[in-house]
Design a protein around this motif. Structure first.
Motif, PDB file in Angstrom:
ATOM      1  N   TRP A  54       3.333   5.231 -20.160  1.00 35.22           N
ATOM      2  CA  TRP A  54       3.144   3.825 -20.517  1.00 35.22           C
ATOM      3  C   TRP A  54       4.464   3.183 -20.930  1.00 35.22           C
ATOM      4  CZ3 TRP A  54      -1.791   4.928 -23.857  1.00 35.22           C
ATOM      5  CH2 TRP A  54      -2.892   5.020 -23.004  1.00 35.22           C
ATOM      6  N   ALA A  55       5.286   3.928 -21.640  1.00 34.11           N
ATOM      7  CA  ALA A  55       6.606   3.406 -21.999  1.00 34.11           C
ATOM      8  C   ALA A  55       7.449   3.206 -20.746  1.00 34.11           C
ATOM      9  CB  ALA A  55       7.312   4.363 -22.963  1.00 34.11           C
ATOM     10  N   MET A  56       7.359   4.129 -19.796  1.00 30.68           N
ATOM     11  CA  MET A  56       8.139   4.018 -18.565  1.00 30.68           C
ATOM     12  C   MET A  56       7.704   2.806 -17.748  1.00 30.68           C
ATOM     13  SD  MET A  56       8.761   7.966 -17.338  1.00 30.68           S
ATOM     14  CE  MET A  56       7.144   8.662 -17.639  1.00 30.68           C
ATOM     15  N   ALA A  57       6.400   2.573 -17.669  1.00 28.05           N
ATOM     16  CA  ALA A  57       5.914   1.405 -16.935  1.00 28.05           C
ATOM     17  C   ALA A  57       6.345   0.111 -17.626  1.00 28.05           C
ATOM     18  CB  ALA A  57       4.390   1.457 -16.822  1.00 28.05           C
ATOM     19  N   ALA A  58       6.268   0.075 -18.945  1.00 29.71           N
ATOM     20  CA  ALA A  58       6.673  -1.125 -19.683  1.00 29.71           C
ATOM     21  C   ALA A  58       8.165  -1.409 -19.518  1.00 29.71           C
ATOM     22  CB  ALA A  58       6.330  -0.976 -21.166  1.00 29.71           C
ATOM     23  N   ALA A  59       8.975  -0.349 -19.433  1.00 28.94           N
ATOM     24  CA  ALA A  59      10.416  -0.525 -19.276  1.00 28.94           C
ATOM     25  C   ALA A  59      10.759  -1.156 -17.936  1.00 28.94           C
ATOM     26  CB  ALA A  59      11.120   0.827 -19.407  1.00 28.94           C
ATOM     27  N   ALA A  60       9.906  -0.962 -16.932  1.00 28.21           N
ATOM     28  CA  ALA A  60      10.175  -1.512 -15.600  1.00 28.21           C
ATOM     29  C   ALA A  60       9.887  -3.004 -15.520  1.00 28.21           C
ATOM     30  CB  ALA A  60       9.341  -0.765 -14.557  1.00 28.21           C
ATOM     31  N   VAL A  61       9.083  -3.524 -16.429  1.00 29.13           N
ATOM     32  CA  VAL A  61       8.633  -4.915 -16.332  1.00 29.13           C
ATOM     33  C   VAL A  61       9.777  -5.929 -16.405  1.00 29.13           C
ATOM     34  CG1 VAL A  61       7.281  -6.702 -17.498  1.00 29.13           C
ATOM     35  CG2 VAL A  61       6.301  -4.438 -17.101  1.00 29.13           C
ATOM     36  N   PRO A  62      10.668  -5.872 -17.411  1.00 29.56           N
ATOM     37  CA  PRO A  62      11.736  -6.880 -17.475  1.00 29.56           C
ATOM     38  C   PRO A  62      12.658  -6.859 -16.258  1.00 29.56           C
ATOM     39  CG  PRO A  62      11.541  -5.703 -19.566  1.00 29.56           C
ATOM     40  CD  PRO A  62      10.724  -4.960 -18.569  1.00 29.56           C
ATOM     41  N   LEU A  63      12.789  -5.722 -15.600  1.00 30.86           N
ATOM     42  CA  LEU A  63      13.725  -5.604 -14.487  1.00 30.86           C
ATOM     43  C   LEU A  63      13.296  -6.396 -13.270  1.00 30.86           C
ATOM     44  CD1 LEU A  63      14.436  -1.775 -14.756  1.00 30.86           C
ATOM     45  CD2 LEU A  63      15.814  -3.635 -15.642  1.00 30.86           C
ATOM     46  N   ALA A  72       0.825  -1.204   0.000  1.00 33.33           N
ATOM     47  CA  ALA A  72       0.000   0.000   0.000  1.00 33.33           C
ATOM     48  C   ALA A  72       0.859   1.253   0.000  1.00 33.33           C
ATOM     49  CB  ALA A  72      -0.926   0.000   1.215  1.00 33.33           C
ATOM     50  N   LEU A  73       1.989   1.203   0.703  1.00 41.20           N
ATOM     51  CA  LEU A  73       2.888   2.363   0.733  1.00 41.20           C
ATOM     52  C   LEU A  73       3.391   2.693  -0.669  1.00 41.20           C
ATOM     53  CD1 LEU A  73       4.493   4.469   2.310  1.00 41.20           C
ATOM     54  CD2 LEU A  73       6.263   2.735   2.691  1.00 41.20           C
ATOM     55  N   VAL A  74       3.744   1.668  -1.449  1.00 47.67           N
ATOM     56  CA  VAL A  74       4.221   1.883  -2.815  1.00 47.67           C
ATOM     57  C   VAL A  74       3.108   2.442  -3.696  1.00 47.67           C
ATOM     58  CG1 VAL A  74       5.085   0.710  -4.888  1.00 47.67           C
ATOM     59  CG2 VAL A  74       6.008   0.109  -2.645  1.00 47.67           C
ATOM     60  N   LEU A  75       1.931   1.838  -3.617  1.00 48.78           N
ATOM     61  CA  LEU A  75       0.818   2.254  -4.466  1.00 48.78           C
ATOM     62  C   LEU A  75       0.335   3.664  -4.123  1.00 48.78           C
ATOM     63  CD1 LEU A  75      -1.159  -1.088  -4.476  1.00 48.78           C
ATOM     64  CD2 LEU A  75      -0.339   0.084  -6.523  1.00 48.78           C
ATOM     65  N   LEU A  76       0.141   3.926  -2.842  1.00 48.79           N
ATOM     66  CA  LEU A  76      -0.396   5.221  -2.435  1.00 48.79           C
ATOM     67  C   LEU A  76       0.615   6.339  -2.648  1.00 48.79           C
ATOM     68  CD1 LEU A  76      -2.333   4.174   0.793  1.00 48.79           C
ATOM     69  CD2 LEU A  76      -3.254   4.593  -1.502  1.00 48.79           C
ATOM     70  N   SER A  77       1.897   6.017  -2.537  1.00 49.47           N
ATOM     71  CA  SER A  77       2.919   7.013  -2.859  1.00 49.47           C
ATOM     72  C   SER A  77       2.828   7.393  -4.328  1.00 49.47           C
ATOM     73  CB  SER A  77       4.314   6.479  -2.541  1.00 49.47           C
ATOM     74  OG  SER A  77       4.468   6.248  -1.157  1.00 49.47           O
ATOM     75  N   GLY A  78       2.638   6.384  -5.191  1.00 48.94           N
ATOM     76  CA  GLY A  78       2.488   6.660  -6.616  1.00 48.94           C
ATOM     77  C   GLY A  78       1.267   7.513  -6.907  1.00 48.94           C
ATOM     78  N   VAL A  79       0.134   7.183  -6.272  1.00 49.56           N
ATOM     79  CA  VAL A  79      -1.086   7.972  -6.472  1.00 49.56           C
ATOM     80  C   VAL A  79      -0.879   9.403  -5.993  1.00 49.56           C
ATOM     81  CG1 VAL A  79      -3.506   8.244  -5.798  1.00 49.56           C
ATOM     82  CG2 VAL A  79      -2.613   5.973  -6.346  1.00 49.56           C
ATOM     83  N   ALA A  80      -0.274   9.572  -4.810  1.00 49.84           N
ATOM     84  CA  ALA A  80      -0.079  10.910  -4.240  1.00 49.84           C
ATOM     85  C   ALA A  80       0.798  11.777  -5.138  1.00 49.84           C
ATOM     86  CB  ALA A  80       0.545  10.796  -2.845  1.00 49.84           C
ATOM     87  N   PHE A  98       6.780  -1.565  -9.934  1.00 49.11           N
ATOM     88  CA  PHE A  98       6.000  -1.382 -11.156  1.00 49.11           C
ATOM     89  C   PHE A  98       4.638  -0.744 -10.904  1.00 49.11           C
ATOM     90  CE2 PHE A  98       2.564  -3.125 -13.809  1.00 49.11           C
ATOM     91  CZ  PHE A  98       2.890  -2.552 -15.023  1.00 49.11           C
ATOM     92  N   PHE A  99       3.860  -1.284  -9.970  1.00 43.61           N
ATOM     93  CA  PHE A  99       2.503  -0.774  -9.768  1.00 43.61           C
ATOM     94  C   PHE A  99       2.508   0.638  -9.199  1.00 43.61           C
ATOM     95  CE2 PHE A  99       1.816  -5.386  -9.859  1.00 43.61           C
ATOM     96  CZ  PHE A  99       0.839  -5.443 -10.843  1.00 43.61           C
ATOM     97  N   GLY A 100       3.540   0.965  -8.423  1.00 41.86           N
ATOM     98  CA  GLY A 100       3.650   2.321  -7.917  1.00 41.86           C
ATOM     99  C   GLY A 100       3.885   3.340  -9.018  1.00 41.86           C
ATOM    100  N   ILE A 101       4.819   3.032  -9.935  1.00 35.44           N
ATOM    101  CA  ILE A 101       5.095   3.994 -11.006  1.00 35.44           C
ATOM    102  C   ILE A 101       3.979   3.992 -12.041  1.00 35.44           C
ATOM    103  CG2 ILE A 101       7.582   3.862 -10.656  1.00 35.44           C
ATOM    104  CD1 ILE A 101       7.828   2.134 -13.102  1.00 35.44           C
TER     105      ILE A 101
END
Length: 358
Positions: free
Chosen positions: A218-227, A76-84, A125-128
């Protein structure tokens, strides 16, 4: 050649089921309750915040209740930080290069935190993703209202995840999560891995901005996936799954959003009415999120087939745009981002990564 064949077979392998339907039901319920409340209130444009809060339920799916409670709090900390951060950028109309800089930085910070507490699903990933999505749509309510929806949805998903304890009363005294002890080698691994996230996400965002795309996040989120892969083969496999799964997911999205004799609009003409359209899209978000979680640990590509329309539909509910442009940009940004993510994985090896793992 034998190893290549093994990796090709691994692309299609469906892992054994392990309580996936229960986890999928928990996440679907976590998404459904706040989304249906917003639908009843006539505020489907705010479902985007509810969905990202509800994704808290994806963490700790197979852990004992007390460990799941802690794990979901960390998620939740990761997700809510991203939303904020995303809402802050949206309110202040900060886009383009600032968005790239902020999201790349948060990817690095999130990587260190995710690795240190061993989040599952791996990485930030889900945060960004939440950051980019919330930054890309206008905030139609005060920032605290958007955050209240996300926080409330997150808390509800944690309660749903803990509700099984009321039935089983199962509590394992002394249970702990497997978090490695801190060491010089471990700190170096965390630092290098975070740098890979910053590099991949920053490069993908830069290409997205220079290309004139309206959705470089969307490109930034996709770039995080392989990592998030444990080693080179699994990282490449995740990148391929991301690309192929997204393309199939865009086909599903096209059936839902586009007009034509082969689309949903042909079978349900009332979809042309704004109120009916919002209701149908909101309900489909719940259904597709259930399908996403059903396959998330079994086959990442299949999960992306359903998660892709989830993200596009909540984006369309928050800020309607031309569906064809939306779908095309998602395809291009995913190809660019995933390719750059794979390139970074190949160029910058992660210290301590397992070698030879399937």
């Amino acid at each position: 050649m034998k190893r290549v064949k093994e990796q090709v077979r691994a692309l299609h392998r469906l892992e054994p089921a392990s309580g996936d339907h229960l986890a999928a039901l928990r996440v679907a319920l976590s998404v459904a309750a706040p989304s249906l409340l917003l639908l009843a209130a006539g505020h489907t444009d705010l479902i985007i915040y509810a969905v990202f809060g509800a994704l808290t339920g994806m963490y700790g799916r197979l852990e004992p209740h007390q460990l799941r409670l802690r794990h979901q709090g960390q998620g939740a900390l990761v997700l809510l930080s991203g939303v904020a951060v995303g809402v802050t950028l949206s309110i202040n109309h900060i886009h383009s290069w600032w968005l790239v800089a902020v999201e790349a930085t948060l990817a690095g910070v999130g990587s260190v935190y995710s690795d240190r507490v061993r989040l599952k699903p791996n990485g930030p990933f889900f945060g960004i993703l939440a950051l980019g999505a919330c930054a890309s749509v206008p905030t139609a309510v005060p920032w605290y209202a958007a955050m209240l929806i996300a926080v409330g949805s997150s808390v509800f998903s944690i309660l749903v995840g803990f509700s099984g304890w009321m039935r089983r009363r199962s509590w394992e005294p002394g249970a702990t999560r497997n978090v490695p002890a801190r060491s010089a080698a471990g700190r170096r691994e965390l630092t290098v891995h975070a740098a890979r996230y910053v590099l991949a996400v920053g490069a993908a965002g830069t290409v997205g901005v220079l290309s004139g795309s309206g959705h470089p996040h969307w490109a930034m989120a996709a770039a995080a996936v392989p990592l998030a892969g444990a080693d080179l083969p699994s990282s490449v496999r995740r990148g391929v799954h991301r690309i192929v799964g997204t393309l199939w997911g865009l086909a599903v999205t096209a059936v839902v959003l586009l007009p034509g004799p082969w689309t949903l609009a042909a079978f349900y003409p009332a979809l042309q009415e704004p109120a009916q359209r919002a209701m149908v899209l909101a309900l489909l978000v719940i259904v597709f999120q259930f399908a996403t979680e059903l396959f998330m640990t079994r086959h990442y590509g299949l999960a992306m087939v359903w998660f892709t329309p989830v993200i596009l539909l909540i984006t369309q509910l928050a800020a309607p745009s031309e569906p064809r442009v939306l779908i095309l940009e998602r395809a291009v940004e995913t190809l660019v981002g995933a390719a750059l993510g794979i390139l970074v994985v190949v160029a910058v090896r992660r210290p301590g990564a397992r070698r030879g793992a399937p």
